[in-house]
Design a protein around this motif. Structure first.
Motif, PDB file in Angstrom:
ATOM      1  N   ASP A 172       0.113   4.970  -5.219  1.00 18.37           N
ATOM      2  CA  ASP A 172       1.324   3.852  -4.926  1.00 18.37           C
ATOM      3  C   ASP A 172       0.373   2.550  -5.512  1.00 18.37           C
ATOM      4  O   ASP A 172       1.212   1.537  -6.017  1.00 18.37           O
ATOM      5  CB  ASP A 172       1.472   3.398  -3.360  1.00 18.37           C
TER       6      ASP A 172
ATOM      7  N   GLN B 172       7.915  -0.442  -0.159  1.00 17.49           N
ATOM      8  CA  GLN B 172       7.866   0.518   0.976  1.00 17.49           C
ATOM      9  C   GLN B 172       8.668   0.221   2.070  1.00 17.49           C
ATOM     10  O   GLN B 172       9.113   1.184   2.647  1.00 17.49           O
ATOM     11  CB  GLN B 172       6.169   0.547   1.542  1.00 17.49           C
TER      12      GLN B 172
ATOM     13  N   THR C 110       9.863   6.138  -3.186  1.00 17.05           N
ATOM     14  CA  THR C 110       9.129   6.192  -1.806  1.00 17.05           C
ATOM     15  C   THR C 110       9.972   6.546  -0.671  1.00 17.05           C
ATOM     16  O   THR C 110       9.318   6.172   0.388  1.00 17.05           O
ATOM     17  CB  THR C 110       8.054   5.111  -1.710  1.00 17.05           C
TER      18      THR C 110
ATOM     19  N   LEU D  55       0.935   3.505   2.579  1.00 10.98           N
ATOM     20  CA  LEU D  55       0.494   3.387   1.380  1.00 10.98           C
ATOM     21  C   LEU D  55      -0.439   4.849   1.124  1.00 10.98           C
ATOM     22  O   LEU D  55      -1.254   5.119   1.846  1.00 10.98           O
ATOM     23  CB  LEU D  55      -0.249   2.262   0.972  1.00 10.98           C
TER      24      LEU D  55
ATOM     25  N   GLY E 251       7.877   5.349   3.688  1.00  9.80           N
ATOM     26  CA  GLY E 251       7.161   4.220   4.216  1.00  9.80           C
ATOM     27  C   GLY E 251       6.531   4.416   5.772  1.00  9.80           C
ATOM     28  O   GLY E 251       5.663   3.396   5.981  1.00  9.80           O
TER      29      GLY E 251
END
Length: 561
Positions: free
Chosen positions: A524, A182, A59, A520, A63
């Motif tokens: 996720d 994240q 990720t 998100l 974020g």
């Protein structure tokens, strides 16, 4: 109108909760770019820590995608110079009706924030499921945490009635885990920190993370939750009260919280004395405790001001449920276990696990065919609700005293052969951990199982009336709207209604995720569905000029305007 059709307002992606249109602009790190097919990770379950780190690395760069869903935009800005502080302060069992002369601090915070007088807990209106709802943003049907107690059929010693505080039963990711993935795992903000000061033993346990017991892996292999960075164990306090209470009172709990507060950007606190005093001493004990607890809230505000953080703080003051009061002893209780034992002679053995205002009924032999389990549950529901003569169903069975005050008996799995017993859609708590049949008491009545003396306490919750909880968004941050009270669109709404403008405990996590800019997306989440809750948009000035503003921070960092 049937409660099964009482979800009002629009519908969001992957959710029955009303919310805003979502902006899905970030690429999905869990799909193959060329095909869009889900990526597969051939990794042994024993390497879950490595797996969690890998997911965090995938990720990287995502974020900062901000959105009120929160789903976010791409092209994130660099980290700002300012650090946002977000505090979720739970005053256990606080009700809107408690606010008055005994709560000058809370009254002042209401004037300086946005108050939701028609807020709702998830069902069952109990402590563990609602603290989990706050930290996960999903209903119990997805988190697996449905009540305070359950029968653990996985216990090596055999089926055991225990607290539903086992971390491996929590099958949704918490805010602590998402912050790690994240922000820290992605490298966006490795310095962001979180903490928790939770007064109750079982709350400390449920958030202990999936490495708390290496022998018991999470029920969902896609989930590996982490504990808060600073995670105080209330049983270590000299003031801890053991059997029956299992908590540390508010004053020493707040003393501990103030030692952890300086190191936490996101901080989760539970003060349990208002609840515990109500359980033990009824309404009188509760009233005396409110004044002290209110003064302790002022101590936290003062500490944030003294450190220069208050102007950069958003504080959510929330309760997990309300409280209902009965007479001590068995006079206003119902005991169903003897009836279940009698019916078991003709159908299948069943066991009741009490939850105050609720009772969970389990068919204890999980190997039985579904038809046989269903037949036993039909008999139990018909007998207990007075739909059929108990002795006709099974010779010797009789309806319990006060059973006329059982207002609902819901299956935790929809039964097409008896749809009147299916749980309303607005509750969203269907899960095996809740048992096979859930009974709900009327206001002023409680369950006491397995004997009439098993629940002598005067204060209980779980009844429908106790779904009404407290929700306030406040703080010194200029982003918080001041002096706002969100009125319901329906006068005196039913407690089973879910209005688009009201708040719920599941709204805490998406609000915090938006504030912290966690970026998100549905992918996720372990089940591929985003939050059931929503951002409490009425509380923030950003929503005055945009219906779907980006997050105000990148992993908790921003530049002052």
């Amino acid at each position: 109108m049937s409660h099964r059709s009482r979800i009002l307002g629009g519908t969001s992606i992957d959710s029955d909760r009303p919310c805003r249109a979502a902006s899905r602009c970030c690429p999905d790190p869990f799909t193959t770019p060329s095909t869009g097919a889900p990526m597969r990770f051939a990794m042994p379950l024993k390497n879950r820590l490595l797996n969690s780190a890998l997911l965090g690395a995938l990720t990287a760069g995502l974020g900062a995608c901000g959105s009120s869903d929160p789903a976010g935009d791409s092209n994130s800005p660099p980290l700002g110079a300012e650090k946002l502080s977000v505090v979720v302060l739970v005053i256990d069992s606080l009700m809107p009706s408690d606010i008055g002369l005994q709560t000058p601090t809370l009254s002042g915070l209401i004037a300086e924030g946005t108050f939701f007088p028609e807020s709702r807990s998830v069902f069952a209106a109990e402590t563990i499921p609602n603290h989990v709802a706050m930290m996960t943003g999903v209903y119990p049907e997805r988190s697996g945490i449905t009540g305070n107690s359950f029968i653990d059929f996985d216990d090596p010693a055999g089926p055991t009635d225990k607290d539903l505080s086992l971390p491996e039963k929590l099958t949704a990711k918490t805010l602590f885990t998402f912050i790690n993935e994240q922000c820290r795992g992605s490298g966006i903000n490795p310095d962001i920190r979180h903490g928790a000061t939770l007064s109750k033993k079982y709350l400390h346990e449920v958030f202990a993370g999936d490495d708390a017991d290496p022998e018991r892996q999470n029920d969902d292999p896609a989930v590996f939750n982490v504990a808060p960075d600073s995670h105080w164990d209330p049983t270590t306090s000299p003031a801890y009260i053991g059997p029956l209470f299992e908590y540390t009172p508010d004053r020493p709990t707040m003393e501990q919280a103030l030692t952890q507060l300086p190191d936490a950007d996101f901080f989760f606190v539970n003060l349990g004395s208002v609840d515990r005093n109500a359980h033990a001493f009824g309404a009188a004990g509760r009233g005396l405790q409110l004044l002290e607890t209110d003064s302790l809230v002022q101590q936290m505000v003062d500490a944030l001001k003294a450190s220069g953080r208050w102007d950069r703080t958003v504080m959510l003051v929330v309760s997990d449920h309300g409280m209902d009061f009965t007479l001590p002893g068995p006079l206003q209780s119902v005991t169903v276990q003897p009836t279940l034992d009698a019916l078991g002679a003709c159908y299948a053995p069943m066991q009741a696990v009490q939850g105050g205002g609720t009772d969970s009924i389990y068919v204890t032999d999980r190997s039985l065919p579904e038809d046989q389990k269903r037949e036993a549950l039909h008999a139990a529901r018909s007998c207990l609700m007075g739909l059929a003569d108990c002795d006709t169903l099974c010779a010797g069975a009789s309806r319990p005293t006060n059973a006329a005050d059982i207002v609902y008996a819901w299956y935790t799995k929809d039964d097409p052969t008896d749809p009147t017993g299916n749980m309303p859609d607005s509750i969203r708590s269907q899960h095996p951990n809740f048992g096979d049949l859930v009974l709900v008491a009327s206001d002023g009545l409680k369950f006491s199982d397995p004997t009439p003396l098993s629940n002598p306490i005067p204060g209980n919750h779980g009844q429908i009336a106790t779904i009404h909880n407290f929700m306030l968004v406040t703080g010194g941050s200029p982003w918080v709207k001041k002096g706002v009270t969100v009125t319901p669109s329906v006068p005196s709404p039913d407690l089973l209604d879910r209005l688009p403008e009201q708040s719920e405990t599941i709204d805490v996590a998406p609000t915090v995720a938006w504030l912290l800019g966690l970026g998100l997306k549905a992918s996720d989440f372990p089940d591929g569905r985003t939050y059931d809750g929503r951002v409490l948009s009425q509380a923030f000035v950003q929503f005055d000029s945009a219906s779907n503003p980006g997050s105000p921070t990148v992993c908790g960092r921003y530049d002052a305007q």
